[in-house]
Each structure stands twice: as C-alpha cells, then as structure tokens.
Design a protein around this motif. Structure first.
Motif, PDB file in Angstrom:
ATOM      1  N   ALA A  42       0.828  -1.208   0.000  1.00 28.56           N
ATOM      2  CA  ALA A  42       0.000   0.000   0.000  1.00 28.56           C
ATOM      3  C   ALA A  42       0.861   1.255   0.000  1.00 28.56           C
ATOM      4  O   ALA A  42       0.563   2.234  -0.708  1.00 28.56           O
ATOM      5  N   GLY A  83      -9.148   1.983  -4.595  1.00 26.37           N
ATOM      6  CA  GLY A  83      -9.027   3.248  -3.894  1.00 26.37           C
ATOM      7  C   GLY A  83      -9.496   4.410  -4.729  1.00 26.37           C
ATOM      8  O   GLY A  83     -10.297   4.255  -5.666  1.00 26.37           O
ATOM      9  N   CYS A  98     -13.407   0.636  -4.664  1.00 26.83           N
ATOM     10  CA  CYS A  98     -13.471  -0.486  -3.730  1.00 26.83           C
ATOM     11  C   CYS A  98     -14.915  -0.945  -3.548  1.00 26.83           C
ATOM     12  O   CYS A  98     -15.832  -0.108  -3.491  1.00 26.83           O
ATOM     13  N   GLN A 107     -10.829  -7.232   6.496  1.00 27.31           N
ATOM     14  CA  GLN A 107     -10.925  -5.938   5.831  1.00 27.31           C
ATOM     15  C   GLN A 107     -10.094  -4.903   6.571  1.00 27.31           C
ATOM     16  O   GLN A 107      -9.660  -5.101   7.705  1.00 27.31           O
ATOM     17  N   CYS A 108      -9.872  -3.761   5.940  1.00 28.65           N
ATOM     18  CA  CYS A 108      -9.103  -2.687   6.556  1.00 28.65           C
ATOM     19  C   CYS A 108      -9.873  -2.102   7.734  1.00 28.65           C
ATOM     20  O   CYS A 108     -11.107  -2.047   7.735  1.00 28.65           O
ATOM     21  N   ARG A 112     -13.329   4.379   5.214  1.00 29.95           N
ATOM     22  CA  ARG A 112     -12.641   4.913   4.050  1.00 29.95           C
ATOM     23  C   ARG A 112     -12.821   6.424   3.960  1.00 29.95           C
ATOM     24  O   ARG A 112     -13.883   6.945   4.274  1.00 29.95           O
ATOM     25  N   TRP A 120      -6.263   7.745  -1.673  1.00 30.01           N
ATOM     26  CA  TRP A 120      -6.081   6.609  -0.775  1.00 30.01           C
ATOM     27  C   TRP A 120      -6.098   5.322  -1.575  1.00 30.01           C
ATOM     28  O   TRP A 120      -6.619   5.262  -2.685  1.00 30.01           O
ATOM     29  N   GLU A 122      -6.252   0.857  -0.949  1.00 28.64           N
ATOM     30  CA  GLU A 122      -6.306  -0.348  -0.125  1.00 28.64           C
ATOM     31  C   GLU A 122      -5.651  -1.489  -0.892  1.00 28.64           C
ATOM     32  O   GLU A 122      -5.888  -1.662  -2.091  1.00 28.64           O
ATOM     33  N   TRP A 124      -5.244  -5.645  -0.517  1.00 24.34           N
ATOM     34  CA  TRP A 124      -5.687  -6.851   0.178  1.00 24.34           C
ATOM     35  C   TRP A 124      -4.775  -8.010  -0.203  1.00 24.34           C
ATOM     36  O   TRP A 124      -4.469  -8.210  -1.379  1.00 24.34           O
ATOM     37  N   CYS A 158      -5.508  -6.631   5.122  1.00 24.81           N
ATOM     38  CA  CYS A 158      -5.765  -5.435   4.322  1.00 24.81           C
ATOM     39  C   CYS A 158      -5.043  -4.253   4.948  1.00 24.81           C
ATOM     40  O   CYS A 158      -4.939  -4.155   6.178  1.00 24.81           O
ATOM     41  N   SER A 159      -4.540  -3.368   4.116  1.00 22.38           N
ATOM     42  CA  SER A 159      -3.912  -2.136   4.598  1.00 22.38           C
ATOM     43  C   SER A 159      -4.378  -0.977   3.727  1.00 22.38           C
ATOM     44  O   SER A 159      -4.484  -1.108   2.509  1.00 22.38           O
ATOM     45  N   ARG A 160      -4.641   0.150   4.373  1.00 28.02           N
ATOM     46  CA  ARG A 160      -5.058   1.357   3.656  1.00 28.02           C
ATOM     47  C   ARG A 160      -4.078   2.483   3.953  1.00 28.02           C
ATOM     48  O   ARG A 160      -3.724   2.726   5.097  1.00 28.02           O
TER      49      ARG A 160
END
Length: 332
Positions: A42, A83, A98, A107-108, A112, A120, A122, A124, A158-160
């Motif tokens: 990410a 994103g 998304c 999930q993140c 959002r 931004w 995300e 996964w 998941c990372s955002r």
C-alpha cells in the motif's frame, strides 16, 4: 485403572491443546506476514500514484513485489488493489473503486476517506502456498480430527494508506530540470548537463524521447535569461541545450538550495514531462571546464579541454513539497 484412564484423558487433552496452539499460532504468523506485505504494498502504490496519474500505471506489479518480499516463502496473493486518486480521471477511479465493506475480519480497519481532495489506496493480501493452493494447511488439527475434516484456513489482511496531494501550482523554480532516475538517490550526486560530452543517461524515456538523466535547461529562451519561471505541474516543456542565465545562477548558488522540476518522461515533440519538483543543495559546479573544485571520490573531472558541465550536491527530500508526496499516512 481409574488413574490410568485419567492419565490418558489428561494426555489427550494436553495433546489437543498443544495442537490447537501450534495451528492457531501458524495462522497468526501467516496473518502477520500478510499484513506486513499489505502495508508495504500500500505504501509503494501510494508513493507511486500520488505523484501524477501518468505515474500510476505499474502499481499492480509494485504491490505484488513488495507483498512477496514480506512473505517467508516469497509467495502471496494480492487479491485486491482499490481506492481513489484525485489526480486520475473519473473513469479510472470508477474502475478502481473499492467494493462495499462486508464486516469481515480481514478488511481494513476504520472507515474509508470521503474527502475527494485526498488520495487513498487499499491493498488486500491472502495466503498463497508454493504449490498454488490458497488455504493455510493445519499441522495437527487434521490428524486429530481423523484426517478429513480440516483442509486449512483462508487467511487474509488489508492495509489502507492515504495521502495529501502535493501542491503543484504556481511553483517558482529554476529552469533546470532533473530526471527522476537521477533524483532517486539519498547520496550526494553529480549531475551531468545533457549537452556535456561526459553526459550518460540513467534510463530511457517511455515516450520515445531518448535517454533520461543528468540535468538540462527547458522552456523558452526568455526564461533562460533569468533561469527562473513559474510552473503548474504536470506539464511538458521543450528541452534546450543552452545554459545562458542559468550559468550565473549556478555559480552564485554554491551552498544554497535550488528548487528544480523533475521529469519522468521525454516526448520527441513536446519535450520533458515535468511532474514534480525537488530541492537540490548545490556544493560544487563545473561549467565548460571552469568550476569551484572537484569533490573527492566523486569520479568527476573539470577541464576546459573536456568541456565538462556538471553540478554536484544533494537532494533534500525531507523538505515539504519535494518530489513524491508530502504526507503519507497509514489509515487502516
């Protein structure tokens, strides 16, 4: 007899608990690797896509590479990259939108961003074994259950990351552009002028404009008389091979910081594609063989016979507004 039965029962319980601890520990370990990979991916995608929409093209390969580097077996599935990019078109953002959150554990975290001025992304990730299977196989649970009831666990993360766009309007710069591939270093660097006999490139322009590297002048000749201009980026500017007023600016700027545009492509007709800017602290220079000294260990030379023209110094990446992003933040 009662004691024996108790011992056997206790042993069975302990074995079962031990098996559970080992298998659950493997799940937690797998998730940690997947989350680290999602974080790295990410950050990489955000760093790439925040510069300009045109730079946001090979993000899938970048995400896969960074995610795999965080996996102990170097195998991982990047199952989703989505994103919003304020620099991209509406169609591109629709294609990368998304899906709605489903409340799952993978999930993140958080919500959002809804501010359309923020970008931004995300990323996964999910389990992928060296044999291509996507379930994390148990070590003991299957054996304890008779070998048939547990085929493995689907593990994901998941990372955002969000970013604040760079202000790329009304930027006051010198009319000296530097190639992105030459900028990409934290060590002191010597930049050869593109018109110098000692010039060598550090990359090839995707747009067909030849080699990329060093530094060069750009724009109209009138701008070169003062070596300053104001830009709204991204923009194309014609490449020039004359220093003119920039020579005076260079010789008077030793120890000072120059704000220089950065280009990431060259078009044969339109010229440099300027996409950002950086700040370069000038330490030494050589203009047509005349300079203020050659830095030890730099490999540079400065002789009138050779006609070398170069500048030597360091990019100050930590200064807000530098090429890349001004504010990256993990958001979930």
């Amino acid at each position: 007899m009662t004691t024996l039965v108790a011992v056997l029962l206790t042993t069975g319980v302990l074995l079962g608990m031990g098996a559970l601890v080992i298998d659950v520990g493997r799940i937690y370990g797998e998730r940690e690797e997947l989350l680290s990979g999602a974080d790295a991916a990410a950050w990489a995608v955000a760093n790439q896509c925040s510069v300009a929409a045109i730079a946001c093209t090979a993000y899938a390969a970048s995400a896969q590479s960074y995610a795999a580097l965080n996996a102990s077996d170097a195998t991982v599935t990047v199952s989703r990259i989505c994103g919003f990019n304020p620099k991209a078109s509406a169609a591109a953002n629709t294609a990368q939108a998304c899906p709605a959150v489903n409340g799952g554990l993978t999930q993140c975290l958080g919500t959002r961003p809804t501010d359309l001025t923020l970008g931004w992304v995300e990323v996964w990730t999910s389990t992928k074994n060296p044999d291509g299977s996507t379930l994390l196989p148990p070590v003991f649970a299957r054996a304890l259950a008779g070998g048939t009831s547990n085929n493995g666990t689907a593990v994901g993360a998941c990372s955002r990351v969000r970013w604040t766009p760079i202000n790329l309007t009304n930027i006051n710069v010198v009319t000296l552009a530097v190639a992105a591939c030459a900028w990409n270093t934290s060590a002191p660097v010597g930049l050869q002028f593109r018109g110098s006999v000692a010039y060598t490139g550090c990359g090839t322009a995707a747009g067909g404009g030849g080699s990329m590297g060093g530094f060069s002048t750009f724009g109209l000749l009138s701008g070169l008389l003062t070596c300053t201009t104001t830009l709204n980026l991204p923009i194309y500017k014609t490449a020039l091979s004359l220093l003119n007023g920039c020579g005076t600016v260079i010789t008077n700027s030793v120890g000072a910081t120059l704000t220089m545009p950065v280009y990431n492509d060259i078009d044969p007709v339109l010229g440099f594609r300027l996409v950002g800017f950086t700040q370069f602290k000038l330490a030494n220079y050589c203009i047509a063989g005349v300079g203020n000294g050659v830095p030890a260990g730099s490999g540079l030379t400065c002789t009138a016979l050779g006609g070398q023209t170069w500048i030597y110094g360091s990019f100050s990446r930590s200064i807000p507004g530098s090429y890349g992003v001004t504010n990256l933040k993990r958001d979930g």
